[in-house]
Every structure is written in C-alpha cells, then in structure tokens.
Design an enzyme around this catalytic site. Structure first.
Site, PDB file in Angstrom:
ATOM      1  N   HIS A  72      63.597   8.598 -34.104  1.00 50.61           N
ATOM      2  CA  HIS A  72      62.850   8.831 -35.343  1.00 50.61           C
ATOM      3  C   HIS A  72      63.632   8.407 -36.581  1.00 50.61           C
ATOM      4  O   HIS A  72      63.091   8.427 -37.691  1.00 50.61           O
ATOM      5  CB  HIS A  72      62.414  10.300 -35.453  1.00 50.61           C
ATOM      6  CG  HIS A  72      63.534  11.263 -35.701  1.00 50.61           C
ATOM      7  ND1 HIS A  72      64.133  12.002 -34.702  1.00 50.61           N
ATOM      8  CD2 HIS A  72      64.146  11.635 -36.842  1.00 50.61           C
ATOM      9  CE1 HIS A  72      65.062  12.774 -35.225  1.00 50.61           C
ATOM     10  NE2 HIS A  72      65.095  12.574 -36.532  1.00 50.61           N
ATOM     11  N   ASP A 105      62.600  10.147 -28.006  1.00 43.54           N
ATOM     12  CA  ASP A 105      63.290  10.165 -29.299  1.00 43.54           C
ATOM     13  C   ASP A 105      64.685   9.589 -29.121  1.00 43.54           C
ATOM     14  O   ASP A 105      65.678  10.303 -29.168  1.00 43.54           O
ATOM     15  CB  ASP A 105      63.344  11.580 -29.870  1.00 43.54           C
ATOM     16  CG  ASP A 105      63.736  11.583 -31.356  1.00 43.54           C
ATOM     17  OD1 ASP A 105      63.875  10.479 -31.933  1.00 43.54           O
ATOM     18  OD2 ASP A 105      63.895  12.677 -31.925  1.00 43.54           O
ATOM     19  N   GLY A 160      69.779  15.715 -41.709  1.00 40.53           N
ATOM     20  CA  GLY A 160      70.868  14.748 -41.705  1.00 40.53           C
ATOM     21  C   GLY A 160      71.631  14.735 -40.399  1.00 40.53           C
ATOM     22  O   GLY A 160      72.399  13.811 -40.116  1.00 40.53           O
ATOM     23  N   SER A 192      70.219  14.601 -37.396  1.00 42.61           N
ATOM     24  CA  SER A 192      69.480  13.870 -36.365  1.00 42.61           C
ATOM     25  C   SER A 192      70.288  12.710 -35.806  1.00 42.61           C
ATOM     26  O   SER A 192      70.950  11.974 -36.542  1.00 42.61           O
ATOM     27  CB  SER A 192      68.178  13.314 -36.944  1.00 42.61           C
ATOM     28  OG  SER A 192      67.168  14.279 -36.969  1.00 42.61           O
TER      29      SER A 192
END
Length: 381
Positions: free
Chosen positions: A225, A253, A333, A335
C-alpha cells in the site's frame, strides 16, 4: 544520530511496520541456551523486557525455547498428518502445543517434543470454513477473521460500535453457515500505517512516507500500500533510491523496491540509536504464541506476541488475506517495516489499530510469501 546510522548500514537497515523455498532457509536446530543468548542483540532483549514484562534471563530463555518450538513445528505437523488441527507456542510451558483430532495421532506428535490437545476440527476443516468467509463481501464494521487453533474455531472480529448494524448482522449470519465460527469484538477498525510527508524518515514515494522492510539481494521488501509499480522511491535525505518493481494491495500487502544510485543492502534491522542494530540470519517462521519485535521510523522498537496467522483483514481499501496478527503496537509511517523474532525475519508491517501510547494490534505480511512471489533472496548475515 538517526541519519548517521541509516547511512552507515545502508538501505537494508529495513525496519518495521506492515514458502520458504526462495530464501533457502531451513528451521534451525535447537542450540545450547548460553550459546544462543550470546548471539542476541541487547536491544532485542531489552525491548522484550520492556514490552513483555520479562527479566533478562526470562527473555533469553523464552527466545531459546521459541527457537526449539520453531524447529519442532514442521516435524509435529508431519507426525499429526490429516489429524493436524493447528499449533502454537505456550509461553508458560515453553513448548509447542499441537492440536489433533484423533487419539491415535497424539503419541506420534509427542515423540517430536510437542504437547498435544485433542480438538473437534482439523486445520483443513477450519481453513475451508475461512475460505468460504473469504468469498463473502464484508461491511466496514467487520474488521477481519482468522483461524484460531487454540479455540478450534474461525474468529470473526467486529467493531463494537457497529455490532448491531444490519449489514454486520447479515454478514455474521452468512459467516455462521460457513462452519465453526465465533464472534469477538474490537474497539477500532484496522487501518494502514503509511503517513504524509514528514522530514527525517526512511523513504518517501509521492507524498507518502513508509518504512523499509528487509534487505533482499538487489533491493528491499516493504508494504504494497506504500506505492504502485514503477513509482520512484527516495530516502530519508530525499536522494533517489530506486523504483517499486512489484506491488500488490489490496488482496495482498507486499512490494519490493530495487536499490541503486549509491544505496546498498545489508542484513540489518535498524535500531535508530535506541537499541543496537539487529542482524538478520534467516526467515524461519515463528509459531503462534512466540515473541516478536518490530522496529520502524516512527515508533522504533516494540515487542509483543504472535496472536494468529492467515487472518483476513478488512481495510477500507479492501480485504487483505493471509496476514499474521500480533500484539505489537505501531503508528503512521511504520508501514512496510520489519517484524523479527530472535534473528529470524518474519514479515513487513501492513496495518493495525491503536498506537504505542495506549496500545493496539498490528498485522504483517509474512516475508517468505513475498520472497516466493517475486523470486527474491533474503540478505542474511
């Protein structure tokens, strides 16, 4: 301090929030606890002490026990055969527990060193029930679902405030017909942990800031993402790193970015000056119940435990499948960053709920799935 460390270890100091064939890693054999402890990062142990409420000796003993359980798991699963109902690490006993549906499989499983629990449904039956739920369209009030081996059920999580919503009720009714299902409530719906542009963070793409995951030969893996294929990626200093070579979200993901222009990779998870950097030595998958730690650009090092595997998470952008659920906190932040158990890479941060002040839960995409999908090789020490 943070910038200096990041430049020193290079791009592969991939850290934080968001099969095994490609990595070539086999489950590690059990080691003498003293020898194993000597290889542990002091930062990893101190983070476990802080977040899991352990003494140093308890943290070191737990990591040694978890390493043994990881090695036992594949043998125990083979011994259980079609009777296999799932497995998890029991922190109190320090052993792997394996669920079986038949008495005649129990003795074979015990010879591997695992303890046994008799259950009604096999893992195959539970996975089939979950797959039937995966085929449904979930409303926003349903946050996700997963197979809970300890409960011997498929657990469907709903947001408490929306439990009585008509669409949620209709979904639960359909899910209940899929097989053995139980419903649990959660306070907040999950979301991803990407963030708008903020100075001093590991990498940017467009106006999104995420964290680097794990180094692979030729680049690094991160969350899907965070960017689309061909999108340019820039480092903390805004210098060009490379481009997204592959990306998938929702559904999955995960993504990977190539590395060039003076950037390089090393088998390290960055400590951000808070804890020493952690070497990555493989990607043997930790069992449910094992301790796990995460490090990232926003919230740095935090630890918790593996709560569930193969969970479907219903984000606002769509469902993501086969995620692993943890009790570790994360913030925007984080991720894409690394999850690590001992010195074994586990996955990249996908999303979650909560924060590191009040607590929460976080999901990651298993790293071995990413390696296999893109034909990548994990960079290890």
């Amino acid at each position: 301090m943070r910038r200096k460390t990041f430049v020193r270890v290079g791009l592969s100091a991939l850290l934080l929030l968001g099969t095994l064939a490609t990595s070539g890693v086999a489950p590690a054999a059990a080691e003498d606890a003293t020898a194993a402890a000597s290889k542990l990062s002091p930062g990893l142990v101190s983070a476990m002490q802080r977040d899991l409420g352990l003494t140093r000796n308890q943290a070191e003993a737990r990591l040694a026990a978890e390493k043994t359980a990881t090695a036992v798991e594949s043998k125990a699963r083979h011994a259980a055969g079609s009777s296999y109902g799932g497995s998890w690490f029991d922190a109190r006993s320090g052993k792997l527990t394996v669920a079986v549906t038949r008495h005649d499989a129990a003795d074979a499983v015990r010879t591997t060193g695992a303890t046994v629990r008799l259950v009604k449904y096999s893992a195959k039956q539970l996975d089939a029930a979950k797959a039937r739920i995966d085929a449904l369209t979930a409303p926003r009030g349903v946050s996700g679902w997963h197979v809970d081996s300890r409960a011997n059920r498929v657990v469907v999580n709903v947001v408490t405030a929306q439990r009585r919503d008509n669409d949620v009720q209709a979904f639960l009714a359909r899910a209940g017909r899929a097989g053995p299902v139980t419903v649990e409530e959660t306070a907040t719906a999950p979301g991803t942990f990407s963030a708008g542009t903020v100075g001093g963070d590991p990498y940017y793409t467009g106006n999104v800031r995420c964290s680097i995951g794990f180094s692979v030969y030729g680049g690094f893996v991160t969350a899907g993402h965070c960017g689309q294929p061909s999108a340019a990626v820039y480092g903390w200093d805004r210098s060009y790193i490379g481009n997204f070579q592959g990306s998938s979200f929702p559904g999955n993901d995960y993504a990977w970015v190539n590395v060039g222009s003076g950037w390089w990779t090393v088998p390290v998870v960055l400590g951000w000056g808070t804890v020493p950097d952690q070497l990555v030595r493989g990607s043997a998958e930790a069992p449910v119940g094992a301790s796990i730690c995460r490090s990232g650009s926003t919230s740095h090092w935090h630890c918790g435990t593996v709560l569930a595997k193969n969970e479907t998470v219903n984000y606002s952008q769509g469902s993501v499948y086969e995620l692993t659920k943890t009790s570790v906190c994360a913030e925007p932040g984080d991720s894409g960053g690394s999850f690590i158990s001992g010195d074994q890479a586990q996955g990249v941060t996908s999303g979650g709920w909560g924060n590191c002040g009040s607590g929460g839960e976080t999901w990651y995409q298993p790293v071995n799935e990413i390696l296999n999908r893109y034909g990548l090789t994990l960079h290890t020490a």
